[in-house]
Design a protein around this motif. Structure first.
Motif, PDB file in Angstrom:
ATOM      1  N   ARG A 217     110.358  35.882  27.846  1.00 55.06           N
ATOM      2  CA  ARG A 217     109.976  34.854  26.836  1.00 55.06           C
ATOM      3  C   ARG A 217     108.799  34.180  27.217  1.00 55.06           C
ATOM      4  O   ARG A 217     108.122  33.780  26.070  1.00 55.06           O
ATOM      5  N   VAL A 221     106.311  37.841  25.151  1.00 57.11           N
ATOM      6  CA  VAL A 221     106.228  39.162  24.531  1.00 57.11           C
ATOM      7  C   VAL A 221     107.813  39.542  23.905  1.00 57.11           C
ATOM      8  O   VAL A 221     108.689  38.625  24.609  1.00 57.11           O
ATOM      9  N   ASP A 222     108.109  40.709  24.166  1.00 52.83           N
ATOM     10  CA  ASP A 222     109.689  40.802  23.698  1.00 52.83           C
ATOM     11  C   ASP A 222     109.740  41.999  24.601  1.00 52.83           C
ATOM     12  O   ASP A 222     109.430  42.943  25.170  1.00 52.83           O
ATOM     13  N   ARG A 282     105.698  40.586  20.642  1.00 49.17           N
ATOM     14  CA  ARG A 282     106.470  40.365  19.708  1.00 49.17           C
ATOM     15  C   ARG A 282     106.201  40.428  18.309  1.00 49.17           C
ATOM     16  O   ARG A 282     105.301  40.408  17.838  1.00 49.17           O
TER      17      ARG A 282
END
Length: 287
Positions: A217, A221-222, A282
């Protein structure tokens, strides 16, 4: 003109061609999106358990020059111990028997004898012995004072009945392998050892995921799926610490892996896992 100049020119052209090919070669997909190693974190988990069982090792033996006499004496000694514990009428206390040993009384290992010979009397006596294990269950809900009173009562009964209390010391094992004989009279056991280990692993994995989600977070990025897991330390691993407890290996008579401790207290089991997660851009973010 030097005869070696054409060779140098040839090498220069080859080097230039190699550089050009390297510059135009496609890079691996992982390197293009910056995911060479993904996101690696270390998760830690601790599970605690209080002993549920107390064990006391006893030894009942008898010896005589004639085997028949040794058998009669051994039966009487064994019955005396069994009757003494049965008279307590404690539903959570039981006496388990182990294998019968037949050997020579008075035989002693002499470490200074090069032939590993045995010292004995001129006429050998036959000795019969059997290990008994007194088990007191459901102690996890008891106060320390109550456990102390129960253990003390069991020890007194065993000694009054003529049993030898405590582990059998083997001087050969100490001399040959350096194993120091234990002096503990009582052994406390965590019976749900596998369940406690599973809980510690689950907490370590959850801690690793929480750390990875936080870092992802903050990095914009995821978090993707798990790509690799490595055990840094854990039950049975090289760096595991049991804190006043230790795993007991199966001895053939009680074929179970258990966690035992000489103290009546909670035993923490700690696990560390190194987990690598995949990461991806993301959703909705600009490339």
């Amino acid at each position: 003109m030097s005869p070696h100049r054409p060779c140098r020119n040839g090498l220069g052209l080859a080097a230039a061609l190699a550089l050009a090919l390297a510059a135009t070669a496609p890079r691996p997909a992982a390197a293009q999106d910056g995911r060479d190693e993904g996101l690696t974190v270390v998760g830690k988990g601790t599970a605690r358990a209080k002993p549920t069982l107390a064990e006391i090792d006893l030894d009942v033996s008898a010896a005589a020059e004639l085997t028949g006499d040794a058998i009669v004496k051994f039966r009487d000694a064994r019955k005396r111990v069994q009757d003494a514990f049965a008279a307590l009428k404690l539903p959570d206390v039981a006496v388990e028997e182990r294998g019968l040993a037949v050997d020579q009384k008075g035989a002693a290992f002499n470490p200074y004898m090069m032939d590993m010979g045995m010292q004995s009397k001129s006429k050998a006596e036959v000795q019969l012995s059997r290990k008994l294990v007194v088990k007191a269950t459901k102690i996890e809900g008891m106060e320390e004072e109550a456990v102390l009173q129960l253990v003390g009562r069991l020890l007194d009964v065993a000694q009054d009945a003529g049993a030898h209390v405590g582990p059998q010391n083997n001087p050969y094992m100490y001399y040959r392998y350096g194993n120091m004989p234990s002096s503990g009279l009582v052994r406390f056991v965590v019976e749900d050892y596998d369940k406690i280990k599973e809980e510690a692993y689950a907490r370590a994995a959850a801690d690793a995921r929480a750390k990875a989600e936080r870092l992802a977070r903050l990095s914009g990025v995821d978090l993707g799926p798990v790509e690799a897991v490595r055990e840094v330390s854990g039950p049975g691993g090289p760096n595991v610490i049991y804190y006043n407890g230790y795993p007991e290996q199966a001895d053939g008579e009680d074929p179970r892996d258990r966690l035992t401790t000489p103290k009546f207290q909670e035993v923490p089991i700690r696990v560390e896992l190194s987990i690598r997660f995949a990461i991806k851009p993301r959703a909705g973010a600009r490339p």
